[in-house]
Design an enzyme around this catalytic site. Structure first.
Site, PDB file in Angstrom:
ATOM      1  N   ASP A   1       0.782  -1.251   0.000  1.00 21.36           N
ATOM      2  CA  ASP A   1       0.000   0.000   0.000  1.00 21.36           C
ATOM      3  C   ASP A   1       0.814   1.301   0.000  1.00 21.36           C
ATOM      4  OD1 ASP A   1      -1.971  -1.913   0.216  1.00 21.36           O
ATOM      5  OD2 ASP A   1      -2.836  -1.164   2.066  1.00 21.36           O
TER       6      ASP A   1
ATOM      7  N   LYS B   1      -7.120  -4.877  -3.103  1.00 21.73           N
ATOM      8  CA  LYS B   1      -7.870  -5.409  -1.962  1.00 21.73           C
ATOM      9  C   LYS B   1      -8.765  -4.324  -1.381  1.00 21.73           C
ATOM     10  CE  LYS B   1      -4.045  -4.354   1.104  1.00 21.73           C
ATOM     11  NZ  LYS B   1      -4.732  -3.336   1.896  1.00 21.73           N
TER      12      LYS B   1
ATOM     13  N   CYS C   1      -2.050  -2.808   7.603  1.00 15.55           N
ATOM     14  CA  CYS C   1      -1.933  -3.710   6.446  1.00 15.55           C
ATOM     15  C   CYS C   1      -0.647  -4.527   6.447  1.00 15.55           C
ATOM     16  CB  CYS C   1      -2.137  -2.931   5.161  1.00 15.55           C
ATOM     17  SG  CYS C   1      -3.860  -2.381   5.019  1.00 15.55           S
TER      18      CYS C   1
END
Ligand code: VGL
Ligand code: ZN
Length: 199
Positions: free
Chosen positions: A9, A107, A152
């Protein structure tokens, strides 16, 4: 042992000026670009929410960002709107070397379930497909870096360890949100799960 680098990310919304800015989030880009030289297989993840995603505080009346609510799959932190599909905030940081990635895992696109981990949605059941990709490539060892350490990155590392991969997190190439002690808790959980914490 066949190893892969998983970059979590590294997107504009998690960098300074972004909708869910992580302190010094952009500082991970340089080290991650360097790490790409050391791994034959590189995978990027991209948080990728539809507008009005159920993890956004804005869709829960009376709730503010960073409050926790109960979802059918358990407690869920409510976030500012972030990483909306196709937006500039959802794009990778412009200095991240994305050309060398073998795969990009998106995601959080299911409107009803958040997805911190690169492997499973937050119900801990629905797979993203990354495990199958890694197994068919013969990968046994993973290096993780990116944003955010305590969400994450940690969820991905914990799932990877549970799946039997040998997992290292390079903390010098990660930055945290650190909400109510979430960083310390995440580090402790990763250690307890046998994840190697580097740096
Ligand atoms: C993340 C909160 C919400 C992360 C993603 O990348 O750590 N955190 N969505
Ligand atoms: Zn998100």
């Amino acid at each position: 042992m066949t190893k892969a680098l998983i970059v979590i990310d590294v997107q504009n919304d998690f960098c300074p000026g972004g909708a869910l800015a992580v302190n010094e989030g952009d500082q991970v880009v340089g080290p991650i670009n360097e790490m790409m030289n050391d791994y034959p297989l590189r995978i990027l993840t991209q948080d990728w929410h539809p507008a009005g995603h159920s993890s956004f505080a804005s869709v829960h009346s009376g709730k503010a960002a960073f409050e926790v609510t109960q979802m059918p799959y358990g407690p869920q932190v409510l976030w500012p709107d972030h990483c909306v599909q196709g937006s500039e905030g959802a794009a990778f940081h412009p200095a991240l070397n994305t050309d060398r990635a073998a795969m990009i895992v998106r995601k959080g696109y299911n409107p009803a379930i958040d997805s911190y981990s690169a492997f499973f949605e937050n119900d801990h059941k629905t797979p993203t497909g990354l495990e199958g990709f890694l197994r068919t490539k013969g990968i046994t060892s993973l290096m993780l870096a990116g944003l955010a350490t305590d969400f994450c990155v940690a969820y991905s590392a914990l799932d990877a360890a549970k799946l039997g991969f040998d997992v290292t997190v390079d903390l010098a190439a990660c930055r945290a949100i650190d909400l109510d002690g979430s960083l310390d808790r995440a580090l402790e959980q990763m250690r307890a799960a046998g994840v190697t914490l580097k740096g």
